[in-house]
Design a protein around this motif. Sequence first.
Motif, short mmCIF file in Angstrom:
data_model
loop_
_atom_site.label_atom_id
_atom_site.label_comp_id
_atom_site.label_asym_id
_atom_site.label_seq_id
_atom_site.Cartn_x
_atom_site.Cartn_y
_atom_site.Cartn_z
N ARG A 45 0.89 -1.11 -0.02
CA ARG A 45 0.06 -0.09 -0.11
C ARG A 45 0.89 1.03 -0.26
O ARG A 45 1.70 1.34 0.70
N VAL A 46 0.65 2.23 -0.84
CA VAL A 46 1.39 3.43 -1.17
C VAL A 46 0.60 4.50 -1.07
O VAL A 46 -0.19 4.56 -1.63
N ILE A 47 1.08 5.25 0.07
CA ILE A 47 0.26 6.37 0.31
C ILE A 47 1.09 7.62 -0.05
O ILE A 47 2.07 8.16 0.32
N PRO A 48 0.53 8.61 -1.00
CA PRO A 48 1.26 9.48 -1.61
C PRO A 48 1.19 10.89 -0.82
O PRO A 48 0.20 10.99 -0.44
N ILE A 49 2.50 11.48 -0.75
CA ILE A 49 2.24 12.62 -0.10
C ILE A 49 3.04 13.87 -0.94
O ILE A 49 4.03 13.75 -1.56
N HIS A 59 -3.19 6.85 -8.57
CA HIS A 59 -3.12 5.37 -8.56
C HIS A 59 -3.98 4.93 -7.50
O HIS A 59 -3.86 3.82 -6.94
N GLY A 60 -5.35 5.60 -7.35
CA GLY A 60 -6.16 5.09 -6.43
C GLY A 60 -6.05 5.46 -5.07
O GLY A 60 -6.96 4.97 -4.29
N GLU A 61 -5.18 6.11 -4.61
CA GLU A 61 -4.88 6.44 -3.27
C GLU A 61 -5.01 8.12 -3.11
O GLU A 61 -4.49 8.83 -3.87
N PHE A 62 -5.52 8.46 -1.78
CA PHE A 62 -5.58 9.89 -1.52
C PHE A 62 -4.30 10.54 -1.52
O PHE A 62 -3.69 10.07 -0.62
N VAL A 63 -4.08 11.82 -1.88
CA VAL A 63 -2.80 12.29 -1.61
C VAL A 63 -3.01 13.35 -0.63
O VAL A 63 -3.89 13.87 -0.46
#
Length: 142
Positions: A45-49, A59-63
Amino acid sequence: MPLTTDAEIKALLEETRTIALIGASDRPDRPSNQVMRTLQHHGYRVIPINPQITGEHLHGEFVFRDLSQIGDPIDLVDIFRNSAAAGDAVDEAIAAGAKAVWLQLGVVNEAAAARAEAAGLKVVMDRCPAIEIPRLGVAPRA
């Protein structure tokens, strides 16, 4: 001392599940964008910052704006910042309770690494997990 042996780096990648990626880019030609997708395809699971695109989805993740906004535990913080700016990102990772920091290719900040290690974090510098995973034969995350 930062992790340097294949065994240490492989063990870190195998125990990691959630990665916060500081400097995530919404531009497909940027290395951080490509690395995020590669890590996701490997099961992380990669959480973008990125404060410039906070609130969008990548890519489907909340920034998120910064690590303090993430409510979930962070195993590893992957830092796509230059060496001078990496220190602030490492301090943010320490404050957020991350277990490890990973400074990308070309990013070396010995003082920040020392602060992270003193706080109990594992440190990798001047490497890329998207390169190390296949090189070390890290199995996909379940």
